[in-house]
Enzyme design. Structure first.
Site: not given
Length: 310
Positions: A17, A103, A105, A107, A109, A111, A145
């Site tokens: 996102k 990507p 870490a 920004g 989301g 994970g 998230d």
């Protein structure tokens, strides 16, 4: 309960996102912040495959460097599987294989997308038949998230970001992502924001009741990229730039090469550039790549976590 195990792997895809608007409230006594954010799910996906097993395990592959990711019980996908198993009374476990493209870490989301996809995959694999509302309630327990990664599309998030209301968005928005070779810690970026607000309350004191600007909703409804460009905002951007000053040069480079606007997505360090159309996206992607940046063209909004057949 009777578990109806699937015979083969269940394959679920969930999107990353962009936070195209983010207002962060003042720090609360528990250390957290209320936010008002506009999420858009974009065409950069995580693929989760799940097989029945006696234990819970996860392995990673994909187009990003996964070498530093935990594979023990601290991993969000494992937490998601165990939470569903406990909730539904499932006696067995699951073997997860996750192909990562969002990507790490960054920004965006990734994970959270893994966790959402795992909930859907295990619900299908185990035949637990949870309702959409029940899955969303579990998602909210896993992270702010995760509910959005389940639903996808375009939505307004309030509270910790997990209270969602759909936002009407027409047409398709084109983005070029400049993906950094490093990650930023979300808690670290929030700490930096709090530090800056403490030092300079006159610049940005933070509010107790953040809201998404009406211009954002109007631009999404109209499907107007130029109107949306004028409304993009992220309270975390200055903090992310403070921790990673090189992002400022990337923002300038993108805007000098045809982007309508750029912003740090979420806690960064991914920089998202909004462009007019697919042709503009390709031109900007070429310009950023020439500057040796990892640039990706994506579009939104796209669907949330769903089972793929075959």
């Amino acid at each position: 309960m009777t578990i109806a195990w699937a015979d083969e792997a269940v394959h679920v895809r969930a999107p990353g996102k962009i936070n195209l608007f983010m207002r962060v409230g003042a720090v609360q006594p528990d250390g957290y912040h209320d936010v008002a954010t506009a999420y858009q799910a974009v065409s950069l996906y995580e693929d989760v495959r799940a097989w029945p097993d006696d234990e819970f395990s996860v392995a990673f592959g994909g187009s990003v460097d996964v070498s530093g990711l935990p594979t023990d019980g601290s991993n969000l996908a494992i937490k998601a599987a165990k939470l569903l198993a406990r909730t539904a009374g499932v006696p067995g476990g699951v073997r997860l294989e996750i192909e990562k493209h969002v990507p790490i870490a960054g920004g965006m989301g990734g994970g959270s997308a893994d966790a959402a996809a795992t909930l859907v995959a295990c619900d299908t694999l185990w035949g637990t038949g949870l309702s959409k509302e029940e899955l969303h309630a579990l998602a909210a327990k896993l992270g702010a998230d995760v509910p959005f990664a389940l639903s996808g599309g375009t939505a307004i998030g309030t509270g910790r970001g997990d209270r969602l209301s759909p936002a009407l968005a027409t047409g398709s928005f084109h983005w070029v992502l400049a993906v950094a070779e490093f990650g930023l810690s979300t808690p670290g970026v929030y700490r930096e924001l709090d530090r800056r607000r403490e030092e300079h309350p006159e610049v940005d004191p933070g509010t107790d009741a953040p809201v998404v600007d009406a211009e954002v909703l109007q631009a999404l409804r109209a499907g107007d990229a130029r109107m949306l460009a004028g409304a993009l905002h992220n309270d975390l951007q200055a903090a992310a730039l403070g921790l990673a000053p090189g992002l400022g040069g990337i923002l300038e480079l993108g805007e000098a090469n045809g982007a309508l606007a750029g912003l740090v997505s979420g806690s960064g360090p991914t920089v998202a550039f909004l462009v007019d159309d697919a042709d503009s996206a390709i031109e900007l992607q070429v310009a950023l790549s020439a500057a040796r940046l990892n640039a990706l063209h994506v579009h939104g909004a796209v669907h949330g976590a769903r089972v793929l057949r075959g």
